[in-house]
Design an enzyme around this catalytic site. Structure first.
Site, mmCIF file in Angstrom:
data_model
loop_
_atom_site.group_PDB
_atom_site.id
_atom_site.type_symbol
_atom_site.label_atom_id
_atom_site.label_comp_id
_atom_site.label_asym_id
_atom_site.label_seq_id
_atom_site.Cartn_x
_atom_site.Cartn_y
_atom_site.Cartn_z
ATOM 1 C CG ASN A 86 -1.482 1.293 1.609
ATOM 2 O OD1 ASN A 86 -2.410 1.778 0.962
ATOM 3 N ND2 ASN A 86 -0.925 1.926 2.646
ATOM 4 C CE1 TYR A 152 -0.114 7.745 -7.120
ATOM 5 C CE2 TYR A 152 -2.092 8.323 -8.359
ATOM 6 C CZ TYR A 152 -1.483 7.668 -7.293
ATOM 7 O OH TYR A 152 -2.242 6.920 -6.424
HETATM 8 P P1 NDP Z 1 -1.509 8.530 2.859
HETATM 9 O O1 NDP Z 1 -0.570 9.642 2.499
HETATM 10 O O2 NDP Z 1 -2.559 8.806 3.864
HETATM 11 O O3 NDP Z 1 -0.660 7.248 3.316
HETATM 12 C C1 NDP Z 1 0.508 6.851 2.642
HETATM 13 C C2 NDP Z 1 1.243 5.823 3.477
HETATM 14 O O4 NDP Z 1 2.395 5.389 2.752
HETATM 15 C C3 NDP Z 1 1.739 6.396 4.793
HETATM 16 O O5 NDP Z 1 1.521 5.445 5.809
HETATM 17 C C4 NDP Z 1 3.232 6.612 4.571
HETATM 18 O O6 NDP Z 1 3.905 6.401 5.810
HETATM 19 C C5 NDP Z 1 3.549 5.473 3.584
HETATM 20 N N1 NDP Z 1 4.722 5.750 2.769
HETATM 21 C C6 NDP Z 1 4.878 6.721 1.839
HETATM 22 N N2 NDP Z 1 6.120 6.681 1.319
HETATM 23 C C7 NDP Z 1 6.760 5.644 1.922
HETATM 24 C C8 NDP Z 1 8.049 5.089 1.808
HETATM 25 N N3 NDP Z 1 8.960 5.593 0.964
HETATM 26 N N4 NDP Z 1 8.372 4.016 2.577
HETATM 27 C C9 NDP Z 1 7.472 3.490 3.437
HETATM 28 N N5 NDP Z 1 6.214 3.971 3.580
HETATM 29 C C10 NDP Z 1 5.875 5.038 2.836
HETATM 30 O O7 NDP Z 1 -2.152 8.082 1.471
HETATM 31 P P2 NDP Z 1 -3.205 6.909 1.103
HETATM 32 O O8 NDP Z 1 -3.557 6.111 2.274
HETATM 33 O O9 NDP Z 1 -4.277 7.547 0.325
HETATM 34 O O10 NDP Z 1 -2.310 6.081 0.081
HETATM 35 C C11 NDP Z 1 -2.062 4.696 0.199
HETATM 36 C C12 NDP Z 1 -1.975 4.100 -1.180
HETATM 37 O O11 NDP Z 1 -3.221 4.236 -1.834
HETATM 38 C C13 NDP Z 1 -0.937 4.735 -2.120
HETATM 39 O O12 NDP Z 1 -0.294 3.708 -2.841
HETATM 40 C C14 NDP Z 1 -1.794 5.583 -3.044
HETATM 41 O O13 NDP Z 1 -1.171 5.773 -4.284
HETATM 42 C C15 NDP Z 1 -3.019 4.720 -3.141
HETATM 43 N N6 NDP Z 1 -4.243 5.365 -3.584
HETATM 44 C C16 NDP Z 1 -4.746 6.444 -2.898
HETATM 45 C C17 NDP Z 1 -5.920 7.020 -3.316
HETATM 46 C C18 NDP Z 1 -6.496 8.224 -2.666
HETATM 47 O O14 NDP Z 1 -7.356 8.893 -3.274
HETATM 48 N N7 NDP Z 1 -6.136 8.559 -1.438
HETATM 49 C C19 NDP Z 1 -6.665 6.456 -4.455
HETATM 50 C C20 NDP Z 1 -6.025 5.356 -5.099
HETATM 51 C C21 NDP Z 1 -4.879 4.812 -4.660
HETATM 52 P P3 NDP Z 1 5.191 7.169 6.334
HETATM 53 O O15 NDP Z 1 5.060 8.607 5.916
HETATM 54 O O16 NDP Z 1 5.140 6.973 7.827
HETATM 55 O O17 NDP Z 1 6.332 6.458 5.704
HETATM 56 C C1 8X3 Z 2 -5.332 8.349 -6.259
HETATM 57 C C2 8X3 Z 2 -6.604 8.695 -6.907
HETATM 58 O O1 8X3 Z 2 -7.566 10.042 -8.838
HETATM 59 O O2 8X3 Z 2 -6.312 11.236 -7.129
HETATM 60 O O3 8X3 Z 2 -4.717 7.296 -6.924
HETATM 61 O O4 8X3 Z 2 -5.184 9.850 -8.718
HETATM 62 S S1 8X3 Z 2 -6.389 10.027 -7.944
#
Ligand code: NDP
Ligand code: 8X3
Length: 252
Positions: A86, A152
């Site tokens: 994730n 992205y």
């Molecule tokens: P958040 O920013 O809330 O969470 C991201 C998480 O990833 C944090 O726990 C952060 O922890 C961790 N992280 C980021 N970079 C690193 C790294 N280099 N090493 C280890 N951990 C890392 O975002 P989301 O929960 O929304 O995102 C989670 C996933 O869902 C991502 O892959 C995102 O692309 C995907 N996603 C999100 C969507 C959205 O609309 N929110 C929609 C579709 C997909 P820490 O900073 O402590 O390392």
């Molecule tokens: C995260 C959803 O539409 O902001 O992947 O790219 S969007």
């Protein structure tokens, strides 16, 4: 026998919600992310409710640190049943010909190479035990590019290709691979994307009821709990008023 889920990016948003959901569902958890303090807070909260939690603080871009962390797991913890890849981020919404190369590196190294590293470290054990679920958090952004999404979107298209490729590579085992593709989920994602500009981040979710991390965790949990002959290969999950990566109906 222990059921173990390893979740990357467990300190926020979708990963944190998955931690709560899998804890409620009887899993013990290996929670990983970079922020050690935040991992400790979540561990304390979940342990108080009876879940065993191990935390491993490392950056998924640091292959040696990831390997050291996974190698540190003893017999009790190294039989991982569910891997939730994730950890990920978007940075900026600039045009492809104007964006910052260091931001491309951060996205590609985290969303693509970090996911591959974790897969390489955890999946061999699943294949050996002939059991396991890999849940990759892809995105609607991987289905088609949207304005400013370029790199992205490319990383999430790569998550689709890597999920499909892995599914082929483990087809002769009981390991299942899911590409879970959310649309707009209100988390810290947009705050990170816009470098802490909260007003710009809030506008992303204006006029629409977005998904929550818990909505995504429910689907991830279902994918891991489906009957053994059922593989949830790919799921696109959108808010009701979102139709695609670039079509969102917003209330004025
Ligand atoms: P958040 O920013 O809330 O969470 C991201 C998480 O990833 C944090 O726990 C952060 O922890 C961790 N992280 C980021 N970079 C690193 C790294 N280099 N090493 C280890 N951990 C890392 O975002 P989301 O929960 O929304 O995102 C989670 C996933 O869902 C991502 O892959 C995102 O692309 C995907 N996603 C999100 C969507 C959205 O609309 N929110 C929609 C579709 C997909 P820490 O900073 O402590 O390392
Ligand atoms: C995260 C959803 O539409 O902001 O992947 O790219 S969007």
């Amino acid at each position: 026998m222990k059921k173990i889920a390893l979740i990357t990016g467990a300190t926020s948003g979708i990963g944190e919600a998955c931690a709560r959901k899998f804890a409620e569902g009887g899993y013990d958890l290996i929670l990983t992310a970079r922020r050690e303090e935040k991992l400790a807070e979540i561990k304390a909260e979940l342990e108080a409710r009876g879940t065993e939690v191990k935390t491993l603080a490392f950056d998924v871009r640091d292959t040696a640190a990831a390997k050291k962390a996974i190698d540190s797991l003893d017999e009790e913890w190294n039989k991982i049943n569910v891997l939730i890849n994730n950890a990920g981020l978007a940075l900026g919404l600039d045009k492809e010909y104007e964006a910052k190369p260091e931001e491309w590196d951060a996205m590609i190294d985290t969303n693509v190479k970090g996911l591959l590293t974790m897969t390489r470290l955890v999946v061999p054990g699943m294949v050996e035990r002939n059991d396991g679920n890999v849940i990759n958090i892809g995105s609607v952004a991987g289905d088609a590019a949207y304005a400013g999404g370029n790199v992205y979107c490319a990383t999430k298209a790569a998550v689709k290709a890597l999920s499909d490729g892995l599914r082929i590579d483990v087809a002769d085992t009981a390991v299942r691979v899911t590409n879970l593709k959310p649309g707009l989920v209100e988390t810290n994602f947009s705050k990170v994307r816009f470098h802490g500009d909260n007003e710009r981040a809030d506008n992303v979710y204006k006029g629409i009821k977005p998904l929550t991390g818990a909505d995504i965790a429910d689907v991830a949990f279902y994918a891991a709990s489906a009957p053994k002959h059922v593989q949830i290969a790919e799921v696109l999950i959108l808010a009701t008023h979102q139709a695609s990566g670039s079509v969102v109906h917003r209330e004025k």
